[in-house]
Design a protein around this motif. Structure first.
Motif, PDB file in Angstrom:
ATOM      1  N   PRO A  13     -14.821  -8.995   2.329  1.00 23.50           N
ATOM      2  CA  PRO A  13     -13.967  -7.987   1.561  1.00 23.50           C
ATOM      3  C   PRO A  13     -14.017  -8.198   0.100  1.00 23.50           C
ATOM      4  N   SER A  15     -12.228  -5.994  -1.987  1.00 21.31           N
ATOM      5  CA  SER A  15     -11.065  -5.822  -2.756  1.00 21.31           C
ATOM      6  C   SER A  15     -10.339  -7.113  -3.654  1.00 21.31           C
ATOM      7  N   THR A  18     -12.006  -6.639  -7.421  1.00 25.71           N
ATOM      8  CA  THR A  18     -11.791  -5.528  -8.130  1.00 25.71           C
ATOM      9  C   THR A  18     -10.374  -5.436  -8.608  1.00 25.71           C
ATOM     10  N   ARG A  21      -7.989  -3.759  -6.568  1.00 28.29           N
ATOM     11  CA  ARG A  21      -7.443  -4.420  -5.261  1.00 28.29           C
ATOM     12  C   ARG A  21      -7.717  -3.410  -4.027  1.00 28.29           C
ATOM     13  N   VAL A  22      -8.653  -2.653  -4.267  1.00 29.67           N
ATOM     14  CA  VAL A  22      -8.972  -1.861  -2.867  1.00 29.67           C
ATOM     15  C   VAL A  22     -10.558  -2.020  -2.582  1.00 29.67           C
ATOM     16  N   GLY A  23     -10.897  -1.525  -1.498  1.00 34.44           N
ATOM     17  CA  GLY A  23     -12.381  -1.338  -1.067  1.00 34.44           C
ATOM     18  C   GLY A  23     -12.598  -2.297   0.019  1.00 34.44           C
ATOM     19  N   ASP A  62     -13.612   2.658   0.764  1.00 39.92           N
ATOM     20  CA  ASP A  62     -12.903   1.879   1.823  1.00 39.92           C
ATOM     21  C   ASP A  62     -13.888   1.191   2.716  1.00 39.92           C
ATOM     22  N   LYS A 208      -2.804  -2.897 -11.705  1.00 42.03           N
ATOM     23  CA  LYS A 208      -4.076  -2.719 -10.964  1.00 42.03           C
ATOM     24  C   LYS A 208      -4.785  -1.310 -11.376  1.00 42.03           C
ATOM     25  N   ASN A 251      -3.160   1.675  -9.094  1.00 42.61           N
ATOM     26  CA  ASN A 251      -2.699   1.334  -7.561  1.00 42.61           C
ATOM     27  C   ASN A 251      -1.347   1.014  -7.547  1.00 42.61           C
ATOM     28  N   THR A 256      -5.171   3.235  -1.084  1.00 40.64           N
ATOM     29  CA  THR A 256      -6.744   2.966  -0.268  1.00 40.64           C
ATOM     30  C   THR A 256      -7.399   3.636  -1.517  1.00 40.64           C
ATOM     31  N   ALA A 257      -8.756   2.883  -1.610  1.00 42.58           N
ATOM     32  CA  ALA A 257     -10.032   3.640  -2.478  1.00 42.58           C
ATOM     33  C   ALA A 257      -9.959   5.365  -2.331  1.00 42.58           C
TER      34      ALA A 257
END
Ligand SMILES: Cc1cc2nc3c(=O)[nH]c(=O)nc-3n(C[C@H](O)[C@H](O)[C@H](O)COP(=O)(O)OP(=O)(O)OC[C@H]3O[C@@H](n4cnc5c(N)ncnc54)[C@H](O)[C@@H]3O)c2cc1C
Length: 293
Positions: A13, A15, A18, A21-23, A62, A208, A251, A256-257
């Motif tokens: 993962p 996230s 970054t 904190r998504v992805g 995502d 974020k 965020n 979510t992304a």
């Protein structure tokens, strides 16, 4: 790649790597520990590769990334000073380079104190603030190309433009040399202190976020266009356009992304309708919207 000097992780993962904190996950996350390992990795890898820094300008979608993501760390973060020049590995944080330059009495790199990325990201994005950009101070950059060969590029060969550098997308910056001018370390530190106070007052730097979402159109400020379109504070799911600086997306906790990207696209549409301007993303959006199984 037996006895390869680095770490390879599958389906990792992204996230945590970054600021947003998504992805989703990278099919493969590679961390070479030295230049030879980086060259070996590039030569042996099939499919797409992409270097990342600390993800302060990245929106990873995502569904994650179907290729090899390269994250440089240990072995790429040395900072050395000689005369009015400073050399930094691409994993060195911009703020540390600015501080090292100030300590050594090298003026001109204060702007890097305010950019929360790495030297690799600064070169790729031609990062800048308060009137100075990376390309204004860079002498040369050491770069690994897709086939693993390593080249030194002089400033004039890097094709710097507004938040842009002309290197191929799959090139990996290894390090860069900058030049400044001699000044009193205390005076340089003072200027950096003022810069950080201004930044703290104007930007949501503890959230974020991914920094400026949209590039400034020629002669315009993106934030003014976003504000005029009534989008300050606009939300989509857990994504919000910052109340403090309305060119920064945040965020708020569980975005979510897709929330963040939809928010950005909604704003682009509203700005187009209100002022006729077509905003372009400054944040790099990478990866697939949905996970491919
Ligand atoms: C609070 C905040 C404030 C910000 N303020 C500013 C500002 O004032 N000015 C400004 O210019 N930016 C600003 N940014 C954006 C960001 O910090 C810069 O773009 C920074 O240069 C990105 O560096 P990074 O290491 O985080 O790169 P990442 O976000 O990880 O990656 C950004 C791009 O660089 C590429 N990249 C990263 N490392 C390498 C490498 N070693 N080799 C090749 N390509 C690489 C990636 O592929 C990607 O395309 C801000 C961001 C935040 C969150």
């Amino acid at each position: 790649m037996t006895d390869w000097n680095g770490r390879l992780l599958n389906d990792k993962p992204l996230s945590p790597y970054t600021w947003f904190r998504v992805g989703g996950p990278a099919k493969r996350l590679a961390t070479p520990y030295d230049e030879a390992a980086l060259s070996e990795l590039l030569a042996a890898t099939e499919g797409p590769v992409l270097a990342i820094g600390v993800g302060s300008n990245l929106l990873v979608r995502d569904g994650g990334i179907d290729g090899t993501v390269i994250r440089l760390g240990r072995g790429f973060n040395q900072i050395t000073v000689g005369g009015n020049r400073i050399h930094a590995g691409s994993a060195a944080l911009d703020a540390k380079v600015a501080t090292a330059a100030a300590d050594a009495g090298i003026a001109g790199l204060e702007f890097l104190r305010g950019v929360p990325g790495t030297i690799g990201g600064a070169v790729r994005m031609n990062a800048g603030c308060y009137g100075t950009e990376t390309g204004d101070r860079l002498i040369s950059a050491r770069v690994a190309l897709r086939d693993g060969t390593i080249r030194t590029y002089e400033n004039a060969d890097l094709g710097f433009g507004y938040r842009h550098c002309g290197l191929p997308d799959d090139a990996v910056v290894i390090g860069a040399t900058f030049a400044g001018t001699a000044d009193d370390p205390a005076a340089i530190h003072d200027r950096m202190g003022t810069l950080m106070q201004n930044r703290e007052a104007a930007q949501p730097i503890r959230d974020k976020t991914g920094g400026s979402t949209f590039r400034n159109p020629p002669g315009e400020s993106a934030w003014k266009l976003v504000d005029a379109a009534g989008c300050r504070g606009l939300t989509v799911g857990g994504a919000q356009m910052s109340e403090k600086h309305c060119n920064f997306m945040i965020n708020t906790g569980d975005a979510t992304a897709a929330d963040l990207e939809t928010l950005g696209e909604t704003i682009r549409q509203r700005v187009r309708e209100t002022s006729g301007h077509d905003l372009h993303w400054e944040i790099k959006r990478i990866g697939n919207p949905e996970l491919h199984t």
